[in-house]
Write a protein that holds these residues in place. Structure first.
Motif, PDB file in Angstrom:
ATOM      1  N   MET A 122       0.836  -1.200   0.000  1.00 53.24           N
ATOM      2  CA  MET A 122       0.000   0.000   0.000  1.00 53.24           C
ATOM      3  C   MET A 122       0.871   1.250   0.000  1.00 53.24           C
ATOM      4  O   MET A 122       2.021   1.207   0.440  1.00 53.24           O
ATOM      5  CB  MET A 122      -0.887   0.032   1.253  1.00 53.24           C
ATOM      6  CG  MET A 122      -1.921  -1.055   1.298  1.00 53.24           C
ATOM      7  SD  MET A 122      -2.981  -0.903   2.748  1.00 53.24           S
ATOM      8  CE  MET A 122      -4.048   0.398   2.184  1.00 53.24           C
ATOM      9  N   ASP A 126      -2.516   5.767   1.790  1.00 55.27           N
ATOM     10  CA  ASP A 126      -3.627   4.806   1.836  1.00 55.27           C
ATOM     11  C   ASP A 126      -3.577   3.979   3.118  1.00 55.27           C
ATOM     12  O   ASP A 126      -4.602   3.708   3.737  1.00 55.27           O
ATOM     13  CB  ASP A 126      -3.603   3.870   0.622  1.00 55.27           C
ATOM     14  CG  ASP A 126      -4.139   4.528  -0.637  1.00 55.27           C
ATOM     15  OD1 ASP A 126      -4.681   5.654  -0.543  1.00 55.27           O
ATOM     16  OD2 ASP A 126      -4.015   3.913  -1.715  1.00 55.27           O
ATOM     17  N   GLU A 129      -4.840   6.062   6.013  1.00 55.58           N
ATOM     18  CA  GLU A 129      -6.304   6.173   5.951  1.00 55.58           C
ATOM     19  C   GLU A 129      -6.963   4.856   6.339  1.00 55.58           C
ATOM     20  O   GLU A 129      -7.997   4.844   7.013  1.00 55.58           O
ATOM     21  CB  GLU A 129      -6.747   6.596   4.554  1.00 55.58           C
ATOM     22  CG  GLU A 129      -6.396   8.030   4.230  1.00 55.58           C
ATOM     23  CD  GLU A 129      -6.753   8.409   2.801  1.00 55.58           C
ATOM     24  OE1 GLU A 129      -7.553   7.689   2.160  1.00 55.58           O
ATOM     25  OE2 GLU A 129      -6.231   9.429   2.324  1.00 55.58           O
ATOM     26  N   PHE A 160      -8.837   0.132  -0.821  1.00 58.26           N
ATOM     27  CA  PHE A 160      -7.523   0.757  -0.786  1.00 58.26           C
ATOM     28  C   PHE A 160      -6.502  -0.025  -1.616  1.00 58.26           C
ATOM     29  O   PHE A 160      -5.341   0.353  -1.675  1.00 58.26           O
ATOM     30  CB  PHE A 160      -7.032   0.871   0.658  1.00 58.26           C
ATOM     31  CG  PHE A 160      -7.711   1.960   1.445  1.00 58.26           C
ATOM     32  CD1 PHE A 160      -7.263   3.261   1.361  1.00 58.26           C
ATOM     33  CD2 PHE A 160      -8.796   1.671   2.244  1.00 58.26           C
ATOM     34  CE1 PHE A 160      -7.880   4.266   2.079  1.00 58.26           C
ATOM     35  CE2 PHE A 160      -9.420   2.673   2.961  1.00 58.26           C
ATOM     36  CZ  PHE A 160      -8.963   3.973   2.878  1.00 58.26           C
TER      37      PHE A 160
END
Length: 165
Positions: A122, A126, A129, A160
């Motif tokens: 990731m 992201d 979050e 995501f």
């Protein structure tokens, strides 16, 4: 294998915190919960401050994803067998609003979780979050007393673009 007295105190501290809350939590209560002699917590942690900081670190180590654990399994663990620890986490988050040392430890733990998600592919933003979204999902499930099966964090992870084994 039997737990060390230190580990028994840390586990008892989390269990008690999740059950009675931060305001009713005490070193003596932790010792009683761990079934160890009074004075043991002071021996291992010097004072209540030392104990709570180590309890936070112990909590955060246990919160991390385990090898091969899917997001759904992780959240099911947090809401099922470890729901007391999860409640303790939110007690500590609220306490950290008035305690900068606790806030530093909690942020450090969240950053470790973000780093693991970044290692899994990731982006950093992201992952940050997603950690916040997971907090919302878990807190909502605790408030609603929702069974772990009723929570689907994998849907959020997929949004995501997270990849898991």
């Amino acid at each position: 294998m039997e737990k060390s007295t230190r580990d028994a105190l840390l586990d008892a501290g989390l269990d008690l915190l999740g059950r009675v809350g931060f305001r009713a939590w005490s070193m003596r209560g932790v010792e009683d919960e761990a079934c160890v002699p009074h004075g043991s917590a002071r021996h291992y942690f010097a004072n209540q401050r030392g104990l709570i900081v180590e309890v936070v670190r112990h909590l955060l180590d246990g919160d991390l994803p385990r090898p091969g654990e899917t997001p759904k399994q992780q959240v099911a663990r947090w809401l099922g067998p470890e729901s007391g620890r999860t409640r303790a986490r939110y007690e500590l988050i609220i306490a950290s609003f008035h305690d900068p040392d606790l806030a530093v430890e909690l942020v450090r733990g969240r950053d470790r979780f973000v780093d693991i998600l970044v290692e899994r592919g990731m982006t950093s933003s992201d992952a940050t979050e997603l950690v916040a979204a997971l907090d919302g999902i878990v807190l909502d499930a605790l408030l609603r007393e929702q069974a772990p099966e009723g929570v689907d964090p994998e849907r959020i992870f997929k949004k995501f673009g997270a990849k898991f084994p």
